[in-house]
Write a protein that holds these residues in place. Structure first.
Motif, PDB file in Angstrom:
ATOM      1  N   ARG A 196     -23.912  17.268  -4.396  1.00 54.83           N
ATOM      2  CA  ARG A 196     -24.419  15.943  -4.798  1.00 54.83           C
ATOM      3  C   ARG A 196     -23.330  15.120  -5.473  1.00 54.83           C
ATOM      4  NH1 ARG A 196     -29.942  18.392  -7.049  1.00 54.83           N
ATOM      5  NH2 ARG A 196     -31.001  18.597  -5.047  1.00 54.83           N
ATOM      6  N   THR A 197     -22.517  15.776  -6.311  1.00 53.79           N
ATOM      7  CA  THR A 197     -21.424  15.067  -6.969  1.00 53.79           C
ATOM      8  C   THR A 197     -20.402  14.583  -5.951  1.00 53.79           C
ATOM      9  OG1 THR A 197     -21.719  16.442  -8.916  1.00 53.79           O
ATOM     10  CG2 THR A 197     -19.660  15.230  -8.764  1.00 53.79           C
ATOM     11  N   ASN A 198     -20.074  15.420  -4.991  1.00 54.08           N
ATOM     12  CA  ASN A 198     -19.123  15.005  -3.953  1.00 54.08           C
ATOM     13  C   ASN A 198     -19.676  13.831  -3.149  1.00 54.08           C
ATOM     14  OD1 ASN A 198     -17.246  16.908  -4.661  1.00 54.08           O
ATOM     15  ND2 ASN A 198     -17.878  18.400  -3.116  1.00 54.08           N
ATOM     16  N   SER A 199     -20.949  13.876  -2.814  1.00 54.64           N
ATOM     17  CA  SER A 199     -21.558  12.760  -2.081  1.00 54.64           C
ATOM     18  C   SER A 199     -21.514  11.478  -2.906  1.00 54.64           C
ATOM     19  CB  SER A 199     -23.002  13.075  -1.722  1.00 54.64           C
ATOM     20  OG  SER A 199     -23.072  14.193  -0.878  1.00 54.64           O
ATOM     21  N   PHE A 200     -21.782  11.583  -4.193  1.00 58.61           N
ATOM     22  CA  PHE A 200     -21.742  10.418  -5.070  1.00 58.61           C
ATOM     23  C   PHE A 200     -20.332   9.850  -5.163  1.00 58.61           C
ATOM     24  CE2 PHE A 200     -21.311   8.596  -9.367  1.00 58.61           C
ATOM     25  CZ  PHE A 200     -22.228   7.561  -9.246  1.00 58.61           C
ATOM     26  N   VAL A 201     -19.342  10.707  -5.339  1.00 62.87           N
ATOM     27  CA  VAL A 201     -17.949  10.252  -5.449  1.00 62.87           C
ATOM     28  C   VAL A 201     -17.498   9.612  -4.139  1.00 62.87           C
ATOM     29  CG1 VAL A 201     -15.571  11.037  -5.728  1.00 62.87           C
ATOM     30  CG2 VAL A 201     -17.328  11.854  -7.284  1.00 62.87           C
ATOM     31  N   TYR A 202     -17.840  10.234  -3.006  1.00 63.70           N
ATOM     32  CA  TYR A 202     -17.470   9.641  -1.715  1.00 63.70           C
ATOM     33  C   TYR A 202     -18.152   8.283  -1.527  1.00 63.70           C
ATOM     34  CZ  TYR A 202     -15.539  14.198  -0.454  1.00 63.70           C
ATOM     35  OH  TYR A 202     -14.818  15.360  -0.428  1.00 63.70           O
ATOM     36  N   GLY A 203     -19.389   8.162  -1.967  1.00 61.68           N
ATOM     37  CA  GLY A 203     -20.085   6.885  -1.885  1.00 61.68           C
ATOM     38  C   GLY A 203     -19.414   5.816  -2.730  1.00 61.68           C
ATOM     39  N   LEU A 204     -18.987   6.203  -3.949  1.00 67.31           N
ATOM     40  CA  LEU A 204     -18.267   5.245  -4.803  1.00 67.31           C
ATOM     41  C   LEU A 204     -16.960   4.802  -4.165  1.00 67.31           C
ATOM     42  CD1 LEU A 204     -18.727   6.637  -8.441  1.00 67.31           C
ATOM     43  CD2 LEU A 204     -19.703   4.567  -7.444  1.00 67.31           C
ATOM     44  N   ILE A 205     -16.248   5.748  -3.583  1.00 70.77           N
ATOM     45  CA  ILE A 205     -14.968   5.403  -2.950  1.00 70.77           C
ATOM     46  C   ILE A 205     -15.196   4.451  -1.776  1.00 70.77           C
ATOM     47  CG2 ILE A 205     -13.063   6.356  -1.590  1.00 70.77           C
ATOM     48  CD1 ILE A 205     -13.197   8.820  -3.412  1.00 70.77           C
ATOM     49  N   ILE A 206     -16.201   4.726  -0.965  1.00 74.04           N
ATOM     50  CA  ILE A 206     -16.491   3.848   0.176  1.00 74.04           C
ATOM     51  C   ILE A 206     -16.926   2.465  -0.305  1.00 74.04           C
ATOM     52  CG2 ILE A 206     -18.085   3.500   2.108  1.00 74.04           C
ATOM     53  CD1 ILE A 206     -17.943   6.531   2.575  1.00 74.04           C
ATOM     54  N   ALA A 207     -17.743   2.400  -1.363  1.00 77.76           N
ATOM     55  CA  ALA A 207     -18.171   1.103  -1.909  1.00 77.76           C
ATOM     56  C   ALA A 207     -16.975   0.314  -2.447  1.00 77.76           C
ATOM     57  CB  ALA A 207     -19.208   1.313  -3.004  1.00 77.76           C
ATOM     58  N   ALA A 208     -16.052   1.014  -3.123  1.00 79.47           N
ATOM     59  CA  ALA A 208     -14.859   0.334  -3.647  1.00 79.47           C
ATOM     60  C   ALA A 208     -13.992  -0.198  -2.502  1.00 79.47           C
ATOM     61  CB  ALA A 208     -14.054   1.290  -4.517  1.00 79.47           C
ATOM     62  N   LEU A 209     -13.879   0.565  -1.426  1.00 77.82           N
ATOM     63  CA  LEU A 209     -13.100   0.096  -0.278  1.00 77.82           C
ATOM     64  C   LEU A 209     -13.748  -1.120   0.377  1.00 77.82           C
ATOM     65  CD1 LEU A 209     -12.034   3.464   1.389  1.00 77.82           C
ATOM     66  CD2 LEU A 209     -10.587   1.836   0.173  1.00 77.82           C
ATOM     67  N   ILE A 210     -15.060  -1.100   0.489  1.00 76.69           N
ATOM     68  CA  ILE A 210     -15.759  -2.251   1.070  1.00 76.69           C
ATOM     69  C   ILE A 210     -15.578  -3.488   0.194  1.00 76.69           C
ATOM     70  CG2 ILE A 210     -18.057  -3.170   1.602  1.00 76.69           C
ATOM     71  CD1 ILE A 210     -18.795  -0.354   2.571  1.00 76.69           C
ATOM     72  N   CYS A 211     -15.683  -3.322  -1.119  1.00 77.88           N
ATOM     73  CA  CYS A 211     -15.481  -4.458  -2.036  1.00 77.88           C
ATOM     74  C   CYS A 211     -14.052  -4.992  -1.939  1.00 77.88           C
ATOM     75  CB  CYS A 211     -15.787  -4.042  -3.466  1.00 77.88           C
ATOM     76  SG  CYS A 211     -17.536  -3.805  -3.792  1.00 77.88           S
ATOM     77  N   ALA A 212     -13.074  -4.093  -1.879  1.00 79.18           N
ATOM     78  CA  ALA A 212     -11.681  -4.529  -1.772  1.00 79.18           C
ATOM     79  C   ALA A 212     -11.453  -5.281  -0.468  1.00 79.18           C
ATOM     80  CB  ALA A 212     -10.751  -3.324  -1.865  1.00 79.18           C
ATOM     81  N   PHE A 213     -12.053  -4.818   0.613  1.00 82.69           N
ATOM     82  CA  PHE A 213     -11.925  -5.506   1.892  1.00 82.69           C
ATOM     83  C   PHE A 213     -12.540  -6.901   1.826  1.00 82.69           C
ATOM     84  CE2 PHE A 213     -13.742  -6.563   6.050  1.00 82.69           C
ATOM     85  CZ  PHE A 213     -12.576  -6.626   6.792  1.00 82.69           C
ATOM     86  N   CYS A 214     -13.717  -7.017   1.211  1.00 85.27           N
ATOM     87  CA  CYS A 214     -14.371  -8.328   1.093  1.00 85.27           C
ATOM     88  C   CYS A 214     -13.542  -9.299   0.257  1.00 85.27           C
ATOM     89  CB  CYS A 214     -15.759  -8.174   0.490  1.00 85.27           C
ATOM     90  SG  CYS A 214     -16.941  -7.380   1.588  1.00 85.27           S
ATOM     91  N   VAL A 215     -12.966  -8.815  -0.847  1.00 81.20           N
ATOM     92  CA  VAL A 215     -12.132  -9.670  -1.695  1.00 81.20           C
ATOM     93  C   VAL A 215     -10.894 -10.115  -0.938  1.00 81.20           C
ATOM     94  CG1 VAL A 215     -10.678  -9.655  -3.758  1.00 81.20           C
ATOM     95  CG2 VAL A 215     -12.997  -8.772  -3.876  1.00 81.20           C
TER      96      VAL A 215
END
Length: 141
Positions: A38-57
């Motif tokens: 569950r922790t790995n899934s959460f961390v991977y989700g955070l990393i993907i969300a950060a990448l999506i935000c960086a791409f949008c910016v």
């Protein structure tokens, strides 16, 4: 009975191999294994969300730069057109009333430097003569 013993032995060996491979891959404690998953899934989700935000910016930044560039270019083109119109009006104002705009060739070539020098000289317009007239009289009945 021999067949039952052999099948039980094969199943137990298979179960043991599965348990050994699972413990080797995920660790011994199954609850710890679930927590790590569950922790790995959460961390991977955070990393993907950060990448999506960086791409949008980054995309927004590039679009902003391009729109500013296009607006500035359009503004410069409008200024150039306005200056060209003003220059053409000044050239038309400088021409005497009787000429058609094309001077007759004199035979000698004219250098561009001389043309630029003549264009930069100020031209004085003759002022219209003032007519001596009386102011209008208001109408009365």
């Amino acid at each position: 009975m021999a067949m039952d013993f052999d099948s039980q032995l094969i199943e137990s060996v298979e179960v043991r191999r599965n348990r050994l491979s699972a413990s080797f891959l995920f660790g011994l404690n199954p609850t710890e294994r679930r927590w790590k998953d569950r922790t790995n899934s959460f961390v991977y989700g955070l990393i993907i969300a950060a990448l999506i935000c960086a791409f949008c910016v980054a995309l927004s930044f590039v679009i902003n730069i391009l729109t500013n560039y296009i607006n500035d270019r359009n503004e410069r083109e409008q200024q150039r057109e306005q200056q060209e119109l003003e220059r053409q009006q000044m050239e038309q104002d400088r021409q005497p009333q009787g000429t058609s705009g094309n001077p007759e060739p004199s035979g000698a070539p004219v250098s561009p430097a001389a043309t630029a020098l003549l264009a930069s000289l100020p031209v004085s317009q003759p002022s219209a003569p003032q007519a001596d007239t009386l102011p209008p009289i208001p109408w009365t009945s």
